[in-house]
Scaffold this active site. Structure first.
Site, PDB file in Angstrom:
ATOM      1  N   ASP A 196       0.826  -1.205   0.000  1.00 42.94           N
ATOM      2  CA  ASP A 196       0.000   0.000   0.000  1.00 42.94           C
ATOM      3  C   ASP A 196       0.868   1.265   0.000  1.00 42.94           C
ATOM      4  O   ASP A 196       1.814   1.365   0.801  1.00 42.94           O
ATOM      5  CB  ASP A 196      -0.869  -0.030   1.272  1.00 42.94           C
ATOM      6  CG  ASP A 196      -1.935   1.033   1.307  1.00 42.94           C
ATOM      7  OD1 ASP A 196      -2.860   0.961   0.487  1.00 42.94           O
ATOM      8  OD2 ASP A 196      -1.843   1.938   2.170  1.00 42.94           O
ATOM      9  N   HIS A 312     -10.453  -1.150  -5.482  1.00 46.32           N
ATOM     10  CA  HIS A 312     -11.383  -0.710  -4.430  1.00 46.32           C
ATOM     11  C   HIS A 312     -11.343   0.802  -4.218  1.00 46.32           C
ATOM     12  O   HIS A 312     -12.132   1.320  -3.436  1.00 46.32           O
ATOM     13  CB  HIS A 312     -11.042  -1.442  -3.137  1.00 46.32           C
ATOM     14  CG  HIS A 312      -9.687  -1.064  -2.632  1.00 46.32           C
ATOM     15  ND1 HIS A 312      -8.523  -1.442  -3.284  1.00 46.32           N
ATOM     16  CD2 HIS A 312      -9.288  -0.310  -1.586  1.00 46.32           C
ATOM     17  CE1 HIS A 312      -7.483  -0.941  -2.644  1.00 46.32           C
ATOM     18  NE2 HIS A 312      -7.914  -0.253  -1.604  1.00 46.32           N
ATOM     19  N   ASP A 313     -10.404   1.491  -4.843  1.00 49.60           N
ATOM     20  CA  ASP A 313     -10.317   2.950  -4.723  1.00 49.60           C
ATOM     21  C   ASP A 313     -10.821   3.661  -5.974  1.00 49.60           C
ATOM     22  O   ASP A 313     -11.003   4.876  -5.967  1.00 49.60           O
ATOM     23  CB  ASP A 313      -8.856   3.392  -4.536  1.00 49.60           C
ATOM     24  CG  ASP A 313      -8.270   2.925  -3.229  1.00 49.60           C
ATOM     25  OD1 ASP A 313      -9.032   2.793  -2.246  1.00 49.60           O
ATOM     26  OD2 ASP A 313      -7.047   2.681  -3.182  1.00 49.60           O
TER      27      ASP A 313
END
Ligand code: NOJ
Length: 542
Positions: A196, A312-313
């Site tokens: 991340d 997911h973003d």
């Protein structure tokens, strides 16, 4: 140049967002046992690697990207023995599993931070970034990146929510703790990590150098030497701020520290430059082609690409780059465009059935912290409700976080309870059950495309060459190696488009989302047409 394609370069990756994938116990939240139920489905799609968004212990301020204990599984997802069971079944099916590694920050509920806050003398104080005065750096999730803490009269730094304090990577003790944790999970048997916002760990906060900061290379090298070197580990780093030449360096097959990274040049093309993600601009196909062209050329001699449109973003690919009036055509066309390039294909859950973005009427139905903070900030600064909602409909992260649409059953077969985020009402039409029972569905098309990729090495090693560069409707390119060339035709137009493909008249048909066309001087492409043709006759039939 990648003459020798390594095994991992042929993998197809599927991202699971555990909260929204499959709920096995009716509490409205997806879980590990739910994932286990669906592994055969993924295997049949042609998936080699599963990437799990975070499942560690977390207060869920940012849906698990705020970790309070790296060594524990969040009970909302299951137990460590559930996770072991998952890993075993994934391996039995011949797939791999990678976890999300969130080490730019922790949760403010992590014991390190609870200790760090206690006093300036606490041994954990330097695990985080504390200063006497804030600077003007802002958080990605709105407002200042500094939060005042009255007990020690200092500010701590957080690039995301204030419940996500940034770790201090300048501290060697912290770095050792991180390596220990990474090695714990590798020893446990997982196959790698998605890292991340890892471009942030080299930052120099005082000089305001954040992404791709001055210490990034040395940090990545140390991480590699302590955790990945000599092990069969699959790594993909999220690095929104890296330029294409820097991406090539970091992912170099000889001297790189990560297998591949996510670059983000294409995901900001629908926003007004320099104004953040919420000020919308019409997507321009010329810009999209220019980005992919640069990326394909820039990482051909050196480095390796990851191929993604959604996660997911990011909003759903078909709603953003395609056309939901031509949902099936444009979803399959986008897959053809993306997955015929060089790099590792990533499928975000639901993309394989063409799931779309959502338009909830009320803000109350949204759950994402970034969306809720943005709405507050923009409404306060005078945006109308309509304008704010329009941006949310286009860009909110909840677009891609609505539960997976498995069937026509209540709540799309995702849960028997009340889902944590409402299901997209279009699940009656768009669901896995429908796609599996239809030979010409989006799912079936993805399957065929992945089979084709594995059959012809040109998908992995072929050189990319963009054709019809100035066309505002077409994205056509070839990929060629020493023995073969493929022609990949993609139309972004809702109208038929005529194109001169006479030079390819001898090419053989491989796959299309519509039908085989006669390639000649005035070939007419149906709306959102996608097709792949090959230079040599082939026995291979799908
Ligand atoms: C990127 C993740 O993908 C996103 O979901 C998260 O909010 C931020 N990093 C912070 O961890």
């Amino acid at each position: 140049m990648t003459h020798f394609i390594k095994q991992w370069q042929n993998y197809i990756v599927y991202q699971i967002y555990p909260l929204s994938f499959m709920d096995s116990n009716g509490d409205g939240v997806g879980d590990i046992q739910g994932i286990i139920l669906k592994l055969d489905y993924l295997k049949n799609l042609g998936i080699d690697v599963i990437w799990l968004s975070p499942i560690y212990m977390s207060p869920m301020d940012d849906n698990g990207y705020d970790i309070s204990d790296y060594y524990q599984i969040n009970p909302m997802f299951g137990t460590i023995s559930d996770f072991k069971q998952l890993l075993e079944k994934v391996h039995r099916l011949g797939m791999k599993l990678i976890m999300d590694l969130v080490v730019n920050h922790t949760s403010d509920e992590h014991t390190w931070f609870l200790e760090s806050k206690k006093s300036k003398e606490n041994p954990y104080r330097d695990y985080y970034i504390w200063r006497d005065q804030p600077s003007e750096i802002t958080s990605v999730f709105s407002g200042s990146a500094w939060e005042y803490d009255s007990s020690t009269n200092q500010y701590y730094f957080h690039l995301f929510s204030k419940k996500q304090p940034d770790l201090n990577w300048d501290n060697p003790l912290l770095r050792l703790e991180i390596y220990r944790m990474i090695n714990f999970w590798l020893d446990f048997g997982i196959d790698g990590f998605r890292l991340d916002v890892i471009d942030l760990i080299g930052k120099d906060v005082d000089r305001k150098l954040l992404g791709d900061g001055p210490h990034l290379d040395e940090r990545l090298k140390e991480l590699y030497q302590n955790c990945f070197e000599g092990r069969d580990v699959f790594t993909v780093g999220e690095m929104p701020t890296l330029s294409i030449p820097r991406a090539a360096e970091v992912t170099s097959l000889q001297t790189g520290t990560l297998n591949m990274i996510f670059q983000f040049g294409h995901v900001s093309l629908d926003e007004v430059p320099g104004r953040g993600k919420w000020e919308l601009k019409q997507l321009d196909l010329l810009e999209l082609k220019e980005y992919f062209n640069k990326m394909q050329i820039g990482l051909y001699e050196e480095g390796w690409n990851s191929l993604f449109l959604a996660n997911h973003d990011q909003p759903r690919a078909v709603s953003r780059y395609g056309n939901i009036a031509f949902r099936k055509e444009s979803a399959t066309m986008l897959a053809t465009m993306l997955y015929s390039m060089q790099g590792t294909p990533y499928v975000y859950q639901g993309e394989e059935i063409g799931m779309t973005g959502v338009k909830f009427e009320s803000l109350d139905e949204y759950r994402d912290i970034e969306t809720l903070n943005m709405a507050k900030e923009y409404l306060e600064k005078g945006w109308s409700k309509e304008k704010t909602m329009e941006s949310i409909y286009a860009k909110s992260r909840d677009n891609s976080r609505t539960p997976m649409q498995w069937s026509n059953q209540p709540n799309s077969g995702f849960t028997t309870g009340r889902p944590w985020l409402n299901v997209n009402p279009n699940y009656h039409e768009i669901n896995v059950e429908n796609d599996l029972s239809d030979t010409f569905s989006i799912y079936r098309y993805f399957q065929k495309l992945f089979q084709l990729r594995k059959k012809y090495s040109v998908f992995a090693d072929g050189k990319f060459h963009l054709l019809f560069e100035d066309s505002r409707d077409l994205f056509i390119f070839t990929r060629s190696n020493d023995s073969i060339e493929i022609l990949v035709i993609n139309s972004f137009s809702p109208e038929p488009v005529s194109v001169n493909l006479d030079a390819y008249s001898k090419y053989q048909f491989l796959l299309s989302n519509n039908k085989e066309l006669n390639l000649n001087a005035s070939t007419v492409l149906p709306p959102y047409y996608a097709g792949i043709y090959i230079s040599k006759e082939t026995q291979y039939q799908l």
